[in-house]
Design an enzyme around this catalytic site. Structure first.
Site, PDB file in Angstrom:
ATOM      1  N   ASP A  69      12.980  37.463   4.922  1.00  0.00           N
ATOM      2  CA  ASP A  69      13.113  38.291   3.631  1.00  0.00           C
ATOM      3  C   ASP A  69      11.984  39.158   3.415  1.00  0.00           C
ATOM      4  O   ASP A  69      11.846  39.863   2.154  1.00  0.00           O
ATOM      5  CB  ASP A  69      13.320  37.362   2.517  1.00  0.00           C
ATOM      6  N   GLY A  70      10.986  38.993   4.083  1.00  0.00           N
ATOM      7  CA  GLY A  70       9.582  40.084   3.866  1.00  0.00           C
ATOM      8  C   GLY A  70       8.802  39.513   2.616  1.00  0.00           C
ATOM      9  O   GLY A  70       7.979  40.047   2.437  1.00  0.00           O
ATOM     10  N   ASP A 122      -0.499  37.867  19.336  1.00  0.00           N
ATOM     11  CA  ASP A 122      -0.162  38.768  18.089  1.00  0.00           C
ATOM     12  C   ASP A 122      -1.455  38.062  16.838  1.00  0.00           C
ATOM     13  O   ASP A 122      -1.373  38.954  15.889  1.00  0.00           O
ATOM     14  CB  ASP A 122       1.336  38.781  17.383  1.00  0.00           C
TER      15      ASP A 122
END
Length: 478
Positions: free
Chosen positions: A120-121, A248
């Site tokens: 959902d960010g 990352d």
């Protein structure tokens, strides 16, 4: 001063980002502003107080900001994903501090991007305040780290496993957000020209002393290795467990980045894991040095075409470097532990003394041990003895340490100067976050004040949790 943004990353590296606007927070409120950091960065605290709620929530943007979501790839728990990227973050731009250093300003939890992969960010208040607390603790301890400038609530309630939680955005500053995964992104696509441009940019920004080196990319790998070895050794000395050492999450700058399911050990156990998703212990305390080498091997793979046009020669040269990583880390670890143990200089036999300490410490509080060792050096043994149910193993080790420091009257002072009395104890962090989620920021600010003075005694914040705290588990916050 405001930010006076520039955007050298976008200008130098097309194809490494996507233009994207953060979500507009419906009802933003500034709940934490890092005034000491703002002053250090030459920013106007009054301006940030007035505009921070809007600027750091996406409701509006500071003048000159050009928001983008960065692209990168990465190995996550050993499995390679060729496209990851900022799934809930927006880089606003770069700005200069008074000392000329360049900083990124990024919003985290600022909404979905094309890299969100179904997420959902958003971010909940607790995890954003957690990153604020622990990154500030690391900075006060002298560990290279990204920094938290502000936390803003958005006025939204976001769904998580625990139910609906207040949404928040973190404003983060970093030397850059270039990761090992950024190199993997271009290498996986066979984009050699963009890979070379990325390496040149990273050298110019983080290692400018290498610009005239006849073999800049090999020297770049060496420099990243040195910084990362020192960083992981510093983590280990503090009992810090990052929790997600994916490629990352490994910054080329040598900073600690992405404080998700991280935590500090209380009782020492080499296999300690806190992350709810690390079921195999891949990123346990003891495995962090091994993952350092593994991640650097992944970086080395991306640099092969830059090192030598003959791949076999490039592999041979980088393999020689990788063979030396364990030794470089060992040197960094011994340096950390010599400081922690108050040893003046380096002597033959220090390695064995340090190696033999670890099994003797199992079950004792990692942080308190070194402070109590200072008391022991001054002839007050009671506190140290109280840390152990069985004193026999450490009792056999102590005469060796005593013989090493001799009658040096400065040993106790060195121990206290090198070892914090206060770390971000898990039970204290959880207390502060629970209170903040309920609307009470006072425990957060009290803990933050203690964490900013880690070498000062704090009776309440220096103590380990009680037996009723139970096993501690951390979560990524997504």
């Amino acid at each position: 001063m405001s930010f006076a943004f520039r955007h050298s990353y976008q200008q130098s590296l097309p194809g490494s980002y996507l233009d994207h606007q953060p979500d507009r927070a419906p009802d933003p409120a500034l709940v934490a502003l890092n005034l000491p950091l703002a002053e250090e960065l030459g920013l106007d605290p009054d301006l940030l107080q007035r505009e921070g709620a809007n600027w750091f929530s996406g409701a509006s943007l500071p003048p000159g900001a050009v928001p983008v979501a960065l692209a990168y790839a990465g190995h996550q728990f050993g499995g390679f994903s060729p496209t990851l990227g900022d799934g809930r973050a927006h880089l606003l731009g770069e700005f200069s501090g008074p000392d000329g250093r360049i900083w990124d300003l990024q919003l985290k939890g600022s909404g979905r991007t094309p890299f969100s992969r179904g997420g959902d960010g958003k971010a909940a208040l607790g995890p954003m305040l957690r990153e604020y607390l622990i990154s500030e603790a690391m900075a006060a301890l002298g560990v290279p780290t990204t920094r938290s400038l502000a936390v803003v609530t958005t006025g939204e309630q976001i769904p998580r496993d625990q139910g609906l939680l207040p949404g928040a955005v973190l404003a983060r500053v970093a030397a850059s957000h270039i990761r090992v995964g950024t190199f993997q992104f271009f290498a996986a696509r066979g984009e050699g020209a963009k890979l070379r441009a990325l390496a040149d940019y990273a050298i110019k920004r983080h290692y400018p002393e290498l610009s005239d080196n006849p073999e800049p990319y090999l020297a770049f790998f060496d420099a990243v290795t040195q910084r990362q070895a020192a960083l992981i050794a510093a983590w280990m000395g503090l009992g810090f467990i990052h929790g997600v050492m994916n490629t990352d999450n490994m910054a080329i700058s040598g900073e600690t980045i992405d404080y998700g399911p991280c935590a500090f050990m209380d009782e020492f156990a080499a296999g300690t894991v806190f992350s709810s998703i690390d079921r195999q212990g891949r990123y346990s305390w003891a495995n962090q040095p091994h993952i350092l080498t593994w991640n650097l091997a992944r970086l080395a793979e991306t640099l092969l075409p830059l090192i030598d046009p003959d791949q076999e020669r490039a592999v041979e040269r980088l393999n020689d470097r990788l063979q030396g990583v364990a030794g470089l880390y060992r040197e960094a670890w011994l340096a950390v532990m010599r400081r922690k143990l108050g040893l003046g200089g380096a002597q033959e036999g220090d390695g064995a003394l340090i190696d033999d300490l670890l099994p003797a410490l199992t079950g004792a509080d990692w942080t308190m041990f070194y402070r109590r060792l200072a008391d022991w050096a001054e002839g007050r043994p009671e506190g140290l003895r109280a840390l152990f149910q069985d004193f026999s193993a450490i009792g056999a080790w102590l005469p060796r340490w005593q013989a090493r420091i001799g009658t040096d009257p400065g040993a106790a002072a060195r121990l206290r100067a090198a070892n914090p009395a206060v770390i971000a104890r898990n039970h204290r962090v959880e207390e502060a976050l629970a209170a903040a989620t309920s609307g009470d920021m006072r425990p957060f600010h009290a803990l933050l004040a203690a964490l900013r003075q880690p070498f000062s005694e704090h009776d309440s914040y220096g103590q380990p949790p009680g037996a009723d705290f139970g096993r501690y588990v951390t979560f990524c916050g997504t």
